[in-house]
Design a protein around this motif. Sequence first.
Motif, mmCIF file in Angstrom:
data_model
loop_
_atom_site.group_PDB
_atom_site.id
_atom_site.type_symbol
_atom_site.label_atom_id
_atom_site.label_comp_id
_atom_site.label_asym_id
_atom_site.label_seq_id
_atom_site.Cartn_x
_atom_site.Cartn_y
_atom_site.Cartn_z
ATOM 1 N N SER A 85 -23.561 61.009 17.642
ATOM 2 C CA SER A 85 -22.193 61.480 17.814
ATOM 3 C C SER A 85 -22.169 62.831 18.520
ATOM 4 N N LEU A 86 -23.019 63.750 18.077
ATOM 5 C CA LEU A 86 -23.079 65.071 18.704
ATOM 6 C C LEU A 86 -23.507 64.965 20.168
ATOM 7 N N ALA A 87 -24.474 64.093 20.455
ATOM 8 C CA ALA A 87 -24.944 63.926 21.831
ATOM 9 C C ALA A 87 -23.840 63.393 22.728
ATOM 10 N N ALA A 88 -23.045 62.449 22.213
ATOM 11 C CA ALA A 88 -21.949 61.897 23.008
ATOM 12 C C ALA A 88 -20.891 62.958 23.296
ATOM 13 N N LYS A 89 -20.598 63.810 22.309
ATOM 14 C CA LYS A 89 -19.613 64.874 22.522
ATOM 15 C C LYS A 89 -20.109 65.890 23.544
ATOM 16 N N VAL A 90 -21.370 66.265 23.451
ATOM 17 C CA VAL A 90 -21.948 67.191 24.432
ATOM 18 C C VAL A 90 -21.881 66.597 25.832
ATOM 19 N N SER A 91 -22.207 65.313 25.956
ATOM 20 C CA SER A 91 -22.156 64.651 27.265
ATOM 21 C C SER A 91 -20.733 64.604 27.803
ATOM 22 N N ALA A 92 -19.763 64.300 26.939
ATOM 23 C CA ALA A 92 -18.364 64.273 27.374
ATOM 24 C C ALA A 92 -17.918 65.649 27.861
ATOM 25 N N ASP A 93 -18.283 66.692 27.112
ATOM 26 C CA ASP A 93 -17.940 68.059 27.525
ATOM 27 C C ASP A 93 -18.548 68.379 28.888
ATOM 28 N N LEU A 94 -19.796 67.985 29.070
ATOM 29 C CA LEU A 94 -20.500 68.277 30.316
ATOM 30 C C LEU A 94 -19.851 67.565 31.502
ATOM 31 N N VAL A 95 -19.492 66.294 31.317
ATOM 32 C CA VAL A 95 -18.843 65.531 32.387
ATOM 33 C C VAL A 95 -17.499 66.160 32.751
ATOM 34 N N GLU A 96 -16.731 66.550 31.759
ATOM 35 C CA GLU A 96 -15.421 67.142 32.028
ATOM 36 C C GLU A 96 -15.538 68.514 32.684
ATOM 37 N N ARG A 97 -16.572 69.258 32.334
ATOM 38 C CA ARG A 97 -16.730 70.614 32.868
ATOM 39 C C ARG A 97 -17.359 70.620 34.260
#
Length: 236
Positions: free
Chosen positions: A109-121
């Motif tokens: 779950s944490l990895a998916a959130k980090v990846s989502a943040d990275l894609v958006e940023r």
Amino acid sequence: MTSAIPETRAVLLPGTGSDEIFVATVFAGPARAAGIEAVTPRPPSGDQLAVGFLTLLDSLAAETPLIVGGISFGAHLAAEWAVRNPDRCAGLLLALPAWHGEPAGAPASLAAKVSADLVEREGLEKALSLSVAGVAPWLAEELTRAWRRHGTGLAAGLRVAADRPAPTVDELRGLDIPVGIAACTDDPVHPMAVAREWAAALPRAVLRETTLTALGSDRESLGRAAVEAWRVSHAS
């Protein structure tokens, strides 16, 4: 020759940020060897990821019960659907479950959130280049293809997967169907302890262990482990 199983169709769902190509590579051969047709639908886009897959399973099971399953988040959705539809589920093929109940601080779950943040940023291509740096070549190849195929819906889909509860232990205890579970002993994102908790809760589950090292050289190793576990459960 391996004897055929009466229930001949299994719908297999991909994990977070993954795609149906990887699921087919993992499961199609082992399923076919067991007399099962692997159906691997393409992920719905963005925030429709979970509801789209669950609606599809409802449609496909309208006439006959299904074996359902998947990898990581796909395994969660398959089990969630089975909890809601026990009479329409002929069994579960589950690879790499990542949590049960609320995701809380689960590594996946944490990895998916980090990846989502990275894609958006950073945007998709920059996020992808950062995410594959230093990972095994086979995983970099899989991520590159799958993330690009998700396109503009990637970040939203990652957040859906990161935040959605999996079935609770109590819900899993109510599933009296054959279940094959496969997990990798060297995978910190999908802890072996979680797979063991799922296997202990599910009344008819059989767990088989493999490794990410094996998966890197032989994609079917994960699918074989799950299918063989399911066959043992089905025969018992």
